[in-house]
Design a protein around this motif. Structure first.
Motif, short mmCIF file in Angstrom:
data_model
loop_
_atom_site.label_atom_id
_atom_site.label_comp_id
_atom_site.label_asym_id
_atom_site.label_seq_id
_atom_site.Cartn_x
_atom_site.Cartn_y
_atom_site.Cartn_z
N ARG A 175 -0.62 -1.51 3.48
CA ARG A 175 -1.36 -2.57 4.15
C ARG A 175 -2.86 -2.36 4.03
O ARG A 175 -3.62 -3.32 3.81
CB ARG A 175 -0.95 -2.63 5.62
N ALA A 176 -3.30 -1.12 4.17
CA ALA A 176 -4.73 -0.83 4.07
C ALA A 176 -5.25 -1.14 2.67
O ALA A 176 -6.33 -1.72 2.51
CB ALA A 176 -4.99 0.63 4.43
N ARG A 177 -4.47 -0.77 1.64
CA ARG A 177 -4.89 -1.05 0.27
C ARG A 177 -4.95 -2.55 0.02
O ARG A 177 -5.87 -3.03 -0.66
CB ARG A 177 -3.92 -0.38 -0.71
N ARG A 178 -3.98 -3.28 0.54
CA ARG A 178 -3.99 -4.73 0.35
C ARG A 178 -5.19 -5.37 1.04
O ARG A 178 -5.82 -6.28 0.50
CB ARG A 178 -2.69 -5.34 0.89
N ARG A 179 -5.52 -4.88 2.23
CA ARG A 179 -6.68 -5.42 2.94
C ARG A 179 -7.98 -5.10 2.21
O ARG A 179 -8.88 -5.94 2.13
CB ARG A 179 -6.71 -4.88 4.37
N ILE A 180 -8.07 -3.89 1.68
CA ILE A 180 -9.27 -3.52 0.93
C ILE A 180 -9.38 -4.37 -0.33
O ILE A 180 -10.47 -4.85 -0.69
CB ILE A 180 -9.23 -2.01 0.58
N ALA A 181 -8.26 -4.59 -1.02
CA ALA A 181 -8.27 -5.43 -2.22
C ALA A 181 -8.67 -6.87 -1.88
O ALA A 181 -9.45 -7.49 -2.61
CB ALA A 181 -6.90 -5.40 -2.89
N LEU A 182 -8.14 -7.38 -0.77
CA LEU A 182 -8.50 -8.73 -0.35
C LEU A 182 -9.98 -8.84 -0.03
O LEU A 182 -10.65 -9.80 -0.43
CB LEU A 182 -7.66 -9.13 0.88
N ALA A 183 -10.50 -7.85 0.69
CA ALA A 183 -11.93 -7.85 1.01
C ALA A 183 -12.78 -7.77 -0.25
O ALA A 183 -13.82 -8.44 -0.36
CB ALA A 183 -12.26 -6.68 1.95
N ALA A 184 -12.33 -6.97 -1.21
CA ALA A 184 -13.08 -6.86 -2.47
C ALA A 184 -13.11 -8.19 -3.20
O ALA A 184 -14.16 -8.60 -3.73
CB ALA A 184 -12.45 -5.78 -3.35
N TRP A 185 -11.96 -8.90 -3.24
CA TRP A 185 -11.92 -10.19 -3.91
C TRP A 185 -12.79 -11.22 -3.18
O TRP A 185 -13.41 -12.08 -3.83
CB TRP A 185 -10.48 -10.69 -4.01
N VAL A 186 -12.83 -11.16 -1.87
CA VAL A 186 -13.69 -12.07 -1.11
C VAL A 186 -15.16 -11.85 -1.47
O VAL A 186 -15.93 -12.80 -1.67
CB VAL A 186 -13.46 -11.89 0.40
#
Length: 266
Positions: free
Chosen positions: A6-17
């Motif tokens: 979940r943390a990796r997915r959130r970090i990836a989402l934030a990076a894409w934003v």
């Protein structure tokens, strides 16, 4: 799904934003380039390719593309040659002298572009290099030099100094050791420096405005004049073409990198 996923997915989402936030303003140039008006604005009615047609048929834009590409290649070659051997010299010397040389080499990166442009303008006029191809190429090479020194120095910092010592013990001269042993091992840093040097030269505008008038008409200068003098929407078409080339280049590099990683070793 555990907590780490979940943390990796959130970090990836934030990076894409963040990436989209940085890229979306640039994509505004696409609808501007497709407008049917003689002025730079968002489409009010139907879409048109008239500005892309103007870009393809105007020999002035073609010449500016060629000028920028040629100057960037020449500046890249000069910056790579001098920057690589400067980094090698600093790596071999060490101590305070090397630190002083490194600071001097970094000066074009530290100084504001306007300061460098004013200094080059005064010197170039005295040397009869003002508004000449040689003057612009040398100026761009000087500006790009620190980036090559930085990337090559980083590669050298990760290199085992005993490799050169082994080559010297086997009878290689310092020059031969540098060519046959050091350069192959720092190839990545040299290539990275070359890419940076090309991009810096291709995008340079401030120094070019100071040291040239009409004899050397690079693409950034023509885009600048197109915005300042008559707000030509063709500038937006040029921006779209440049973005497309950049995206294509990045995609090719990513695909090549994935293919290399997927290739079985041995």
């Amino acid at each position: 799904m555990d907590l780490s996923d979940r943390a990796r997915r959130r970090i990836a989402l934030a990076a894409w934003v963040v990436v989209l936030f940085l890229l979306l303003p640039g994509f505004v140039t696409l609808p501007v380039a497709l407008n049917d008006s003689r002025f730079m604005q968002l489409p009010q009615g139907s879409l048109s390719l008239r500005h892309f047609e103007a870009l393809l048929t105007d020999s002035g834009w073609h010449q500016s593309f060629l000028d920028s590409f040629t100057i960037a290649l020449a500046a890249m070659a000069i910056a790579c040659a001098f920057g690589t051997f400067c980094a090698l010299g600093v790596w071999r010397l060490g101590g305070r002298i090397a630190a002083v040389v490194l600071v001097i080499a970094m000066t074009p990166m530290i100084l504001p572009p306007v300061v460098s442009a004013l200094a080059m303008y005064r010197v170039w006029v005295q040397l009869d290099l003002y508004d000449s191809w040689a003057g612009v190429v040398i100026a761009h090479a000087i500006i790009a030099l620190p980036y090559v020194v930085t990337t090559v120095s980083t590669s050298l910092a990760l290199l085992d100094a005993r490799l050169e010592q082994a080559a010297r013990s086997l009878g290689a001269t310092p020059w031969r050791a540098a060519i046959d042993v050091l350069l192959p091992n720092i190839r990545g840093g040299v290539i990275s420096g070359a890419v940076f040097a090309f991009i810096i030269s291709w995008d340079e505008i401030v120094v070019t405005l100071f040291i040239s008038t009409r004899a050397v008409y690079t693409l950034p200068r023509r885009m600048w004049d197109g915005i300042r003098e008559n707000v030509d929407p063709t500038v937006a078409a040029v921006a779209v073409v440049l973005m497309a080339i950049t995206i294509l280049g990045v995609a090719i590099v990513m695909i090549h990198s994935r293919l290399r990683r997927a290739r079985p070793k041995g």
